[in-house]
Write an enzyme that holds these catalytic residues in place. Sequence first.
Site, PDB file in Angstrom:
ATOM      1  N   SER A   8      -3.287   5.502   0.605  1.00  0.00           N
ATOM      2  CA  SER A   8      -2.710   4.373  -0.119  1.00  0.00           C
ATOM      3  C   SER A   8      -3.128   4.454  -1.581  1.00  0.00           C
ATOM      4  CB  SER A   8      -3.184   3.053   0.483  1.00  0.00           C
ATOM      5  OG  SER A   8      -2.755   2.008  -0.358  1.00  0.00           O
ATOM      6  N   HIS A  33       1.383   6.615   0.307  1.00  0.00           N
ATOM      7  CA  HIS A  33       1.668   5.224   0.690  1.00  0.00           C
ATOM      8  C   HIS A  33       1.603   4.356  -0.570  1.00  0.00           C
ATOM      9  CE1 HIS A  33       1.892   1.843   3.533  1.00  0.00           C
ATOM     10  NE2 HIS A  33       1.042   1.222   2.725  1.00  0.00           N
ATOM     11  N   ASP A  35       2.071   0.636  -2.174  1.00  0.00           N
ATOM     12  CA  ASP A  35       2.076  -0.799  -1.849  1.00  0.00           C
ATOM     13  C   ASP A  35       2.670  -1.620  -2.987  1.00  0.00           C
ATOM     14  OD1 ASP A  35       0.764  -0.900   0.726  1.00  0.00           O
ATOM     15  OD2 ASP A  35      -1.039  -0.217  -0.307  1.00  0.00           O
ATOM     16  N   MET A  37       3.528  -5.347  -4.202  1.00  0.00           N
ATOM     17  CA  MET A  37       3.188  -6.758  -3.939  1.00  0.00           C
ATOM     18  C   MET A  37       3.741  -7.637  -5.049  1.00  0.00           C
ATOM     19  SD  MET A  37      -0.805  -6.212  -3.076  1.00  0.00           S
ATOM     20  CE  MET A  37      -1.364  -5.008  -1.861  1.00  0.00           C
ATOM     21  N   HIS A  66       5.832   0.525   0.907  1.00  0.00           N
ATOM     22  CA  HIS A  66       5.564  -0.676   1.718  1.00  0.00           C
ATOM     23  C   HIS A  66       5.801  -1.905   0.839  1.00  0.00           C
ATOM     24  CE1 HIS A  66       2.120  -3.085   3.908  1.00  0.00           C
ATOM     25  NE2 HIS A  66       3.310  -3.635   4.092  1.00  0.00           N
ATOM     26  N   MET A  68       5.711  -5.587   0.135  1.00  0.00           N
ATOM     27  CA  MET A  68       5.152  -6.903   0.489  1.00  0.00           C
ATOM     28  C   MET A  68       5.760  -7.901  -0.470  1.00  0.00           C
ATOM     29  SD  MET A  68       1.338  -5.500   1.174  1.00  0.00           S
ATOM     30  CE  MET A  68       1.717  -3.944   0.391  1.00  0.00           C
ATOM     31  N   MET A 137       0.083  -4.050  10.567  1.00  0.00           N
ATOM     32  CA  MET A 137      -0.954  -4.402   9.590  1.00  0.00           C
ATOM     33  C   MET A 137      -2.248  -4.697  10.347  1.00  0.00           C
ATOM     34  SD  MET A 137       0.415  -3.992   6.690  1.00  0.00           S
ATOM     35  CE  MET A 137      -1.114  -4.413   5.837  1.00  0.00           C
ATOM     36  N   GLY A 142      -2.170  -7.667   1.180  1.00  0.00           N
ATOM     37  CA  GLY A 142      -2.425  -8.232  -0.151  1.00  0.00           C
ATOM     38  C   GLY A 142      -3.549  -7.534  -0.901  1.00  0.00           C
ATOM     39  N   PHE A 143      -4.475  -6.947  -0.165  1.00  0.00           N
ATOM     40  CA  PHE A 143      -5.634  -6.342  -0.820  1.00  0.00           C
ATOM     41  C   PHE A 143      -6.095  -5.106  -0.064  1.00  0.00           C
ATOM     42  CE2 PHE A 143      -5.554 -10.871  -1.509  1.00  0.00           C
ATOM     43  CZ  PHE A 143      -5.689 -10.972  -2.897  1.00  0.00           C
ATOM     44  N   GLY A 144      -6.601  -4.133  -0.808  1.00  0.00           N
ATOM     45  CA  GLY A 144      -7.271  -2.996  -0.191  1.00  0.00           C
ATOM     46  C   GLY A 144      -8.716  -3.384   0.114  1.00  0.00           C
ATOM     47  N   GLY A 145      -9.388  -2.528   0.860  1.00  0.00           N
ATOM     48  CA  GLY A 145     -10.821  -2.696   1.066  1.00  0.00           C
ATOM     49  C   GLY A 145     -11.239  -3.785   2.041  1.00  0.00           C
ATOM     50  N   ASP A 175      -2.028   0.237   9.014  1.00  0.00           N
ATOM     51  CA  ASP A 175      -2.314   0.018   7.591  1.00  0.00           C
ATOM     52  C   ASP A 175      -3.382  -1.058   7.399  1.00  0.00           C
ATOM     53  OD1 ASP A 175      -2.218  -0.045   4.867  1.00  0.00           O
ATOM     54  OD2 ASP A 175      -0.209  -0.920   4.719  1.00  0.00           O
ATOM     55  N   GLY A 176      -4.539  -0.615   6.896  1.00  0.00           N
ATOM     56  CA  GLY A 176      -5.597  -1.553   6.534  1.00  0.00           C
ATOM     57  C   GLY A 176      -6.907  -1.270   7.257  1.00  0.00           C
ATOM     58  N   GLY A 177      -7.946  -0.999   6.476  1.00  0.00           N
ATOM     59  CA  GLY A 177      -9.271  -0.822   7.061  1.00  0.00           C
ATOM     60  C   GLY A 177      -9.432   0.427   7.913  1.00  0.00           C
ATOM     61  N   GLY A 197      -6.720   3.730   2.184  1.00  0.00           N
ATOM     62  CA  GLY A 197      -6.850   3.550   0.742  1.00  0.00           C
ATOM     63  C   GLY A 197      -8.273   3.723   0.284  1.00  0.00           C
ATOM     64  N   SER A 198      -9.075   2.664   0.424  1.00  0.00           N
ATOM     65  CA  SER A 198     -10.427   2.750  -0.121  1.00  0.00           C
ATOM     66  C   SER A 198     -11.265   3.815   0.576  1.00  0.00           C
ATOM     67  CB  SER A 198     -11.134   1.393  -0.088  1.00  0.00           C
ATOM     68  OG  SER A 198     -10.669   0.615   0.951  1.00  0.00           O
TER      69      SER A 198
HETATM   70  C1  DX5 Z   1      -2.791  -3.904   2.142  1.00  0.00           C
HETATM   71  C2  DX5 Z   1      -2.030  -2.642   1.864  1.00  0.00           C
HETATM   72  C3  DX5 Z   1      -2.735  -1.421   2.329  1.00  0.00           C
HETATM   73  C4  DX5 Z   1      -4.005  -1.147   1.596  1.00  0.00           C
HETATM   74  C5  DX5 Z   1      -4.901  -0.372   2.509  1.00  0.00           C
HETATM   75  O1  DX5 Z   1      -2.028  -4.986   1.769  1.00  0.00           O
HETATM   76  O2  DX5 Z   1      -0.789  -2.674   2.531  1.00  0.00           O
HETATM   77  O3  DX5 Z   1      -1.882  -0.289   2.278  1.00  0.00           O
HETATM   78  O4  DX5 Z   1      -3.808  -0.451   0.392  1.00  0.00           O
HETATM   79  O5  DX5 Z   1      -6.132  -0.250   1.892  1.00  0.00           O
HETATM   80  P1  DX5 Z   1      -7.459   0.016   2.687  1.00  0.00           P
HETATM   81  O6  DX5 Z   1      -7.310   1.326   3.395  1.00  0.00           O
HETATM   82  O7  DX5 Z   1      -8.501   0.020   1.628  1.00  0.00           O
HETATM   83  O8  DX5 Z   1      -7.636  -1.112   3.686  1.00  0.00           O
HETATM   84 ZN    ZN Z   2       0.406  -0.776   2.740  1.00  0.00          ZN
END
Ligand code: DX5
Ligand code: ZN
Length: 216
Positions: A8, A33, A35, A37, A66, A68, A137, A142-145, A175-177, A197-198
């Site tokens: 991501s 990927h 994102d 938003m 993606h 959002m 999801m 909305g946020f990474g990490g 997607d996420g964590g 992502g992170s």
């Molecule tokens: C969250 C995004 C994800 C995000 C994943 O809203 O859709 O794609 O970037 O980031 P990590 O892997 O850090 O959870």
């Molecule tokens: Zn995403």
Amino acid sequence: MAHLIAPSVLAADFANIQRDFEMINRSNADWFHIDVMDGVFVPNISFGMPVISAMKKHAKKPLDVHLMIVNPDQYISTFKNIGADILTVHYEACSHLHRTLQAIKAEGMKAGVALNPHTPIHLLEDIIHDIDLVCIMSVNPGFGGQSFIEHTYKKVKELKSLINKNETSTLIEIDGGVNINNAKALIDTGADVLVAGSFVFKSENPELTIQELKAV
Ligand code: DX5
Ligand code: ZN
């Protein structure tokens, strides 16, 4: 099918986007990927069309976009024009999901549907035939990490059996964590695509981290 890795780029260094894209080009990653938003569907704003166009110039792998955002229908052809290969909309943002998916495919893109953590899999029963990819999801978008929501495994299992029952070739994306501790269990449960992502970009050696996620 071997699973796919989609880093991501939300977690990339936007001041060095060319460098980070070249790293992903060199790596074992399969997709980028991306994102998007809008500050309305989710409580955050990421980036829009001009930034994605600039990214596309450096990408040698497909763009998995993606959305959002509310009202995704009005931007489908724009996303095609700036280089999206897979376009994913949120179930919760589409009143006429069937029409939206047909419009994405009519532009020659793969059509994805993302589900928020509270949205049950069974709502896809009458539309699964039209979906190329379901993005489950595993955090609130909305946020990474953020931390991975464990209930995701149950949803992957349910989605896998819905896909098998209907004999579709729909891909399951998480997607996420996502990290090295949950990647294998997700794949074993039925996931096809892991977004990270992170875990990738905050690691010491992102290219090696991608390789490790690919090898689980
Ligand atoms: C969250 C995004 C994800 C995000 C994943 O809203 O859709 O794609 O970037 O980031 P990590 O892997 O850090 O959870
Ligand atoms: Zn995403």
